[in-house]
Write a protein that holds these residues in place. Structure first.
Motif, PDB file in Angstrom:
ATOM      1  N   VAL A  87       0.839  -1.206   0.000  1.00  0.00           N
ATOM      2  CA  VAL A  87       0.000   0.000   0.000  1.00  0.00           C
ATOM      3  C   VAL A  87       0.868   1.247   0.000  1.00  0.00           C
ATOM      4  O   VAL A  87       0.580   2.237  -0.705  1.00  0.00           O
ATOM      5  N   LEU A  88       1.952   1.228   0.772  1.00  0.00           N
ATOM      6  CA  LEU A  88       2.865   2.373   0.786  1.00  0.00           C
ATOM      7  C   LEU A  88       3.485   2.595  -0.592  1.00  0.00           C
ATOM      8  O   LEU A  88       3.553   3.731  -1.075  1.00  0.00           O
ATOM      9  N   ASN A  89       3.918   1.523  -1.254  1.00  0.00           N
ATOM     10  CA  ASN A  89       4.482   1.659  -2.603  1.00  0.00           C
ATOM     11  C   ASN A  89       3.453   2.169  -3.602  1.00  0.00           C
ATOM     12  O   ASN A  89       3.773   2.936  -4.516  1.00  0.00           O
ATOM     13  N   LEU A  90       2.202   1.741  -3.423  1.00  0.00           N
ATOM     14  CA  LEU A  90       1.131   2.221  -4.306  1.00  0.00           C
ATOM     15  C   LEU A  90       0.971   3.734  -4.179  1.00  0.00           C
ATOM     16  O   LEU A  90       0.867   4.445  -5.195  1.00  0.00           O
ATOM     17  N   ILE A  91       0.949   4.229  -2.948  1.00  0.00           N
ATOM     18  CA  ILE A  91       0.779   5.682  -2.756  1.00  0.00           C
ATOM     19  C   ILE A  91       1.962   6.437  -3.345  1.00  0.00           C
ATOM     20  O   ILE A  91       1.803   7.476  -3.993  1.00  0.00           O
ATOM     21  N   ARG A  92       3.161   5.924  -3.144  1.00  0.00           N
ATOM     22  CA  ARG A  92       4.341   6.575  -3.721  1.00  0.00           C
ATOM     23  C   ARG A  92       4.277   6.605  -5.238  1.00  0.00           C
ATOM     24  O   ARG A  92       4.592   7.625  -5.871  1.00  0.00           O
ATOM     25  N   ASN A  93       3.884   5.487  -5.855  1.00  0.00           N
ATOM     26  CA  ASN A  93       3.790   5.456  -7.322  1.00  0.00           C
ATOM     27  C   ASN A  93       2.711   6.408  -7.825  1.00  0.00           C
ATOM     28  O   ASN A  93       2.879   7.050  -8.867  1.00  0.00           O
ATOM     29  N   ALA A  94       1.609   6.501  -7.080  1.00  0.00           N
ATOM     30  CA  ALA A  94       0.494   7.331  -7.536  1.00  0.00           C
ATOM     31  C   ALA A  94       0.842   8.817  -7.513  1.00  0.00           C
ATOM     32  O   ALA A  94       0.454   9.571  -8.420  1.00  0.00           O
ATOM     33  N   ILE A  95       1.586   9.275  -6.486  1.00  0.00           N
ATOM     34  CA  ILE A  95       1.868  10.706  -6.382  1.00  0.00           C
ATOM     35  C   ILE A  95       3.112  11.107  -7.164  1.00  0.00           C
ATOM     36  O   ILE A  95       3.471  12.292  -7.177  1.00  0.00           O
ATOM     37  N   ASN A  96       3.763  10.139  -7.813  1.00  0.00           N
ATOM     38  CA  ASN A  96       4.931  10.453  -8.642  1.00  0.00           C
ATOM     39  C   ASN A  96       4.681  10.088 -10.101  1.00  0.00           C
ATOM     40  O   ASN A  96       5.549   9.553 -10.786  1.00  0.00           O
ATOM     41  N   CYS A  97       3.494  10.367 -10.552  1.00  0.00           N
ATOM     42  CA  CYS A  97       3.100  10.046 -11.930  1.00  0.00           C
ATOM     43  C   CYS A  97       2.901  11.312 -12.756  1.00  0.00           C
ATOM     44  O   CYS A  97       1.907  11.455 -13.483  1.00  0.00           O
ATOM     45  N   GLY A  98       3.805  12.247 -12.632  1.00  0.00           N
ATOM     46  CA  GLY A  98       3.719  13.442 -13.458  1.00  0.00           C
ATOM     47  C   GLY A  98       3.051  14.632 -12.802  1.00  0.00           C
ATOM     48  O   GLY A  98       2.864  15.670 -13.452  1.00  0.00           O
ATOM     49  N   TRP A  99       2.666  14.498 -11.531  1.00  0.00           N
ATOM     50  CA  TRP A  99       2.060  15.634 -10.842  1.00  0.00           C
ATOM     51  C   TRP A  99       3.143  16.656 -10.507  1.00  0.00           C
ATOM     52  O   TRP A  99       4.300  16.317 -10.276  1.00  0.00           O
ATOM     53  N   SER A 100       2.747  17.920 -10.446  1.00  0.00           N
ATOM     54  CA  SER A 100       3.683  18.956 -10.022  1.00  0.00           C
ATOM     55  C   SER A 100       3.910  18.859  -8.515  1.00  0.00           C
ATOM     56  O   SER A 100       3.216  18.130  -7.806  1.00  0.00           O
ATOM     57  N   HIS A 101       4.898  19.626  -8.025  1.00  0.00           N
ATOM     58  CA  HIS A 101       5.201  19.589  -6.589  1.00  0.00           C
ATOM     59  C   HIS A 101       4.005  20.033  -5.768  1.00  0.00           C
ATOM     60  O   HIS A 101       3.669  19.411  -4.746  1.00  0.00           O
ATOM     61  N   ASP A 102       3.353  21.095  -6.195  1.00  0.00           N
ATOM     62  CA  ASP A 102       2.186  21.581  -5.464  1.00  0.00           C
ATOM     63  C   ASP A 102       1.045  20.569  -5.516  1.00  0.00           C
ATOM     64  O   ASP A 102       0.318  20.389  -4.522  1.00  0.00           O
ATOM     65  N   ASP A 103       0.880  19.922  -6.687  1.00  0.00           N
ATOM     66  CA  ASP A 103      -0.187  18.918  -6.804  1.00  0.00           C
ATOM     67  C   ASP A 103       0.062  17.740  -5.879  1.00  0.00           C
ATOM     68  O   ASP A 103      -0.873  17.217  -5.251  1.00  0.00           O
ATOM     69  N   ARG A 104       1.330  17.310  -5.784  1.00  0.00           N
ATOM     70  CA  ARG A 104       1.629  16.187  -4.905  1.00  0.00           C
ATOM     71  C   ARG A 104       1.317  16.529  -3.449  1.00  0.00           C
ATOM     72  O   ARG A 104       0.750  15.716  -2.710  1.00  0.00           O
ATOM     73  N   GLN A 105       1.715  17.730  -3.028  1.00  0.00           N
ATOM     74  CA  GLN A 105       1.415  18.124  -1.655  1.00  0.00           C
ATOM     75  C   GLN A 105      -0.085  18.208  -1.409  1.00  0.00           C
ATOM     76  O   GLN A 105      -0.586  17.788  -0.353  1.00  0.00           O
TER      77      GLN A 105
END
Length: 494
Positions: A430-448
């Protein structure tokens, strides 16, 4: 039905007359004699077989020479003196493994055993094994079917016997002998027990088939699929199912599911499963992603006790852990279909397949789509990452937040329902899933923003579960969610 020469026949397999002849001396291959590598041509007379045999005998010690009474015996040895009925009666007391070894002693003995497999004796033997095995626990077929060990082993030995006896035959004749045996056994079972479950008969047929074709390459397995689809009328039935709305004909849908899963998918060896997924889902009847999604749901949607398919299983207000097996099998099969090593799917095609599946028969709720994506990520993270890249490129932040929040909650149900090694879902995944999801081309502000909104959703969910625990007294869901939250927080510290 027509054969390879265009002649019409009824589809039943007929053992070649050369095998059914009384002598049993047919199907002998002509062996080509390789020339000697010596460049000089030998013009001396070629010795006769008798001279060669006598020369070989004279070179052996006296204790190893054959007596004259055995020198003229046929390849079948003393068995040629036995009546066929007596040989068949002897076979009744032999295990199938011994019969298979007996068939490898000579071609004549092999032909005798091939004729025996087409008689009622062999059919009755398998039929009695099926009928005397208690199958009361398998009246409902949901998930992967497993038969009692005694019956499973007997079906495996039957398939190995057919494999040994027909190893020199063309694929069509080997399958014809198998199809004749299965058809007669099925007819006999239904005559003696009309209420016998069809999926159990198909399961026996699937075990025998995959024991017989174990080790065959994809080209031969494709022939197997084509011939069995032709003899069982699967192609036209599948085409009719795809062109009509789902749940149009429950009996047709159930029989199609039984044939495709039991014969080709459920009992394939683990090393061959990806190959069979490719064969089944590369059939010409599937014209687009919508057809592929309809076939996936037909094969892996849960069933009611009577055998009818629950098409709206994703809409029911039940714990998602009840359908863990169905979500896992859907994810495993879809990951096998879109594997680039076999057939290339562009990122947009991957997204189209996922959206088609989660849109049948109606649009899935976000929680159901999240459960499927969670299982898909545990099988293969690439399709999941492709889907979230599609969300980021189209600025669907709200959808991403809602999916991740539901995945976090559903994961607590999955993890608490099964042992971690069985479900394939763990806190680390589950932790790896969240990491992969928020590092799929989102900007820094979008990730936060995604991380912040996701934790806000989870806190709100915890408050609602806490209220339910106080009012109703059931704090199990709250405990599972908090346990997941704690474990992932611990993982984040490393």
């Amino acid at each position: 039905m027509h054969d390879e020469n265009g002649n019409e026949h009824d589809g039943s397999f007929v053992v070649p007359t050369s095998i059914l002849s009384g002598t049993g001396r047919s199907l002998k291959r002509s062996k080509s004699i390789n020339n000697s590598r010596n460049p000089w041509i030998d013009l001396s007379p070629t010795p006769s077989p008798e001279e060669i045999s006598s020369s070989h005998e004279s070179s052996l010690p006296i204790c190893l020479r054959r007596s004259s009474q055995w020198a003229t015996l046929s390849p079948c040895g003393s068995f040629e003196e036995l009546p066929t009925e007596l040989i068949y009666n002897i076979l009744k007391y032999l295990p199938l493994t011994s019969i298979g070894h007996l068939g490898q002693t000579s071609k004549d003995m092999r032909n005798i055993l091939i004729r025996w497999t087409g008689t009622s004796r062999m059919q009755y033997r398998l039929m009695q094994t099926v009928l005397r095995t208690r199958l009361t626990s398998q009246k409902t077929w949901n998930g992967k079917l497993s038969l009692p060990s005694e019956l499973h082993i007997e079906c495996q030995r039957t398939g190995v016997l057919l494999k040994l006896l027909t190893c020199l035959f063309p694929t069509s004749q080997r399958l014809g002998l198998y199809y004749q045996l299965i058809t007669e056994v099925k007819r006999g079972i239904l005559e003696r027990s009309p209420d016998y479950e069809p999926h159990l008969i198909a399961a026996n047929a699937g075990i025998i088939l995959h024991s017989m074709i174990s080790g065959w390459d994809k080209r031969e397995c494709t022939k197997v699929y084509s011939l069995l689809c032709q003899w069982n009328n699967i192609g036209s039935t599948l085409a009719d199912y795809l062109k009509n709305p789902i749940s149009t004909n429950a009996n047709v849908e159930r029989s199609l599911r039984i044939y495709l899963r039991s014969l080709f998918l459920d009992f394939a060896a683990p090393c061959d499963r990806s190959m069979w997924i490719g064969i089944v889902f590369d059939c010409p009847e599937l014209s687009d992603h919508q057809d592929l999604a309809k076939l996936l749901l037909l094969l892996y949607a849960p069933l009611q006790p009577g055998g009818a398919i629950i098409w709206d299983f994703f809409e029911e207000d039940m714990e998602f852990a009840s359908y863990t097996e169905q979500y896992k099998m859907l994810a495993e099969t879809l990951a096998g279909i879109i594997t680039p090593a076999r057939k290339y799917y562009s990122p947009q095609q991957v997204v189209d397949v996922i959206q088609s599946l989660t849109g049948l028969p109606t649009l899935w709720p976000t929680r159901s789509a999240a459960a499927f994506l969670l299982c898909l990520h545990c099988v293969d993270s690439k399709p999941f990452i492709t889907y979230f890249k599609h969300l980021s490129s189209n600025s669907h932040m709200g959808m991403a937040i809602e999916v991740l929040s539901n995945i976090f909650y559903i994961a607590s149900e999955f993890i608490s329902a099964e042992p971690l090694e069985n479900s394939g879902i763990s806190y680390r995944s589950v932790l790896n899933l969240i990491r992969n999801a928020i590092n799929c081309g989102w900007s820094h502000d979008d990730r936060q923003a995604i991380v912040q909104e996701m934790w806000n959703e989870i806190r709100e969910l915890c408050v609602n579960l806490l209220d339910d625990a106080v009012l109703i007294g059931n704090a199990e869901e709250l405990h599972n969610l908090m346990e997941t939250w704690k474990e992932i927080s611990i993982q984040l510290t490393f």
